[in-house]
Write an enzyme that holds these catalytic residues in place. Sequence first.
Site: not given
Ligand code: HEM
Length: 339
Positions: A86-87, A90, A178, A257, A260, A265
């Site tokens: 997120h950093d 933006v 996104p 996921d 797992t 993985d």
């Molecule tokens: C491709 C577009 C992406 C979309 C649409 C997206 C969307 C989201 C959404 C909606 C969540 C859950 C937020 C919530 O409601 O709590 C999430 C969680 C997460 N995203 Fe993404 N994400 C994207 C790309 C990425 C990228 C590039 C990374 C890091 C390399 C990433 C890492 C994560 C991780 C690790 C979580 C879990 C956070 C937690 O457990 O606190 N995401 N993402």
Amino acid sequence: MRLWWCCVIAFVLTLHLPNSAAQTPRIRNKTKPRTAPTTRPAADHLSTAYYAKSCPNLEAIVNRKVNAWIKRDSTIAPSIIRLHFHDCAVRGCDASVLLNHRGSERSAHASKTLRGFTLIDEIKAEVERRCPRTVSCADILTAAARDATILAGGPFWEVPFGRKDGRVSLGTEANLVPQGHENITSLIGLFQKLGLNIVDLVVLSGAHTIGRSSCSSIQQRFSNFNGTRKFDPSIDINYLNSLKRQCKLGTNFVNLDVTTPRTFDVAYYTNLEKKLGLLSTDQLLHSDSRTSPLVDALASQAQLFTSQFAVSMVKLGNVRVLTGKMQGEIRRNCNFVNS
Ligand code: HEM
Ligand SMILES: *[C@@H]1O[C@H](CO)[C@@H](O)[C@H](O)[C@H]1NC(C)=O
Ligand SMILES: *[C@@H]1O[C@H](CO)[C@@H](O)[C@H](O)[C@H]1NC(C)=O
Ligand SMILES: *[C@@H]1O[C@H](CO)[C@@H](O)[C@H](O)[C@H]1NC(C)=O
């Protein structure tokens, strides 16, 4: 005489060895990324040796803190990786997401479930004690995301350092990240604006192999009727029903996921092949012809996923970085710009 010099050299060596060992993170996977890091101009000024003289213990400090926090609460690992994304999404990787004032990115609706700010503050406080006014918050967050990945079972990569911290953070821009409702064309476009390609999109989405989502991010899938008023055919019906049971409230959490949830993985990709993707953006990666061959390739090649994840994370960390004397600043407190 010669023997004496040998002893002196041996003594000096033993003095220095434990020292340099302490400076390297304890847990690391030395598998080298296959291709060179991105060559975007500003990122060229970053270097893995950037703090070698000015803050040699930086990586050891970050590693120790991230390790301690994850031991207490393993859910902080995915949260730190997401915070870094997120950093960077933006205004580039400039720690703009950490600024804590009215109307900043952090205060926006899209940032509501971001976590890990206190861990970064704690690392910054320790780093300021050891190397005052030297290390940027953007670099600390980048290093913490790398260590969180390793501790979650993911690959190691060398972090290039030298980012400066930005002085601007606008809540309205937080919505550029996104949210999970986008179509693939718009995801590809968003990544392209960051200098990231389709491979990076599919590989970095693999971060969703760990962590969780609030139910509010998937609520639209529960009422997803299409033209013929049938349920969304791209989600397994038993999975959908189980999600509905877990999602009584929008503030409840579900694992990204389903098979797992705590293991770094390729199950994220094999899930998509079985219609077990949580976010609609996850599942769409497997139905769009531009991304589905990559999903299938990654699902069947764990080694390809880990090595390319390292490469794509370096690219993500290099997005529109501020470098040089004239750009940005070294924030003293990650929450506020310097006065
Ligand atoms: C491709 C577009 C992406 C979309 C649409 C997206 C969307 C989201 C959404 C909606 C969540 C859950 C937020 C919530 O409601 O709590 C999430 C969680 C997460 N995203 Fe993404 N994400 C994207 C790309 C990425 C990228 C590039 C990374 C890091 C390399 C990433 C890492 C994560 C991780 C690790 C979580 C879990 C956070 C937690 O457990 O606190 N995401 N993402
Ligand atoms: C994808 O989403 C964008 C932005 O919401 C929209 O303008 C575009 O028409 C959509 N494209 C497709 C193919 O649905
Ligand atoms: C709606 O879903 C049904 C059943 O899965 C499918 O056959 C149909 O083509 C879909 N209609 C639209 C407009 O997407
Ligand atoms: C390091 O990564 C390689 C390739 O991804 C893997 O085969 C190996 O098991 C990993 N080693 C450790 C200690 O995680």
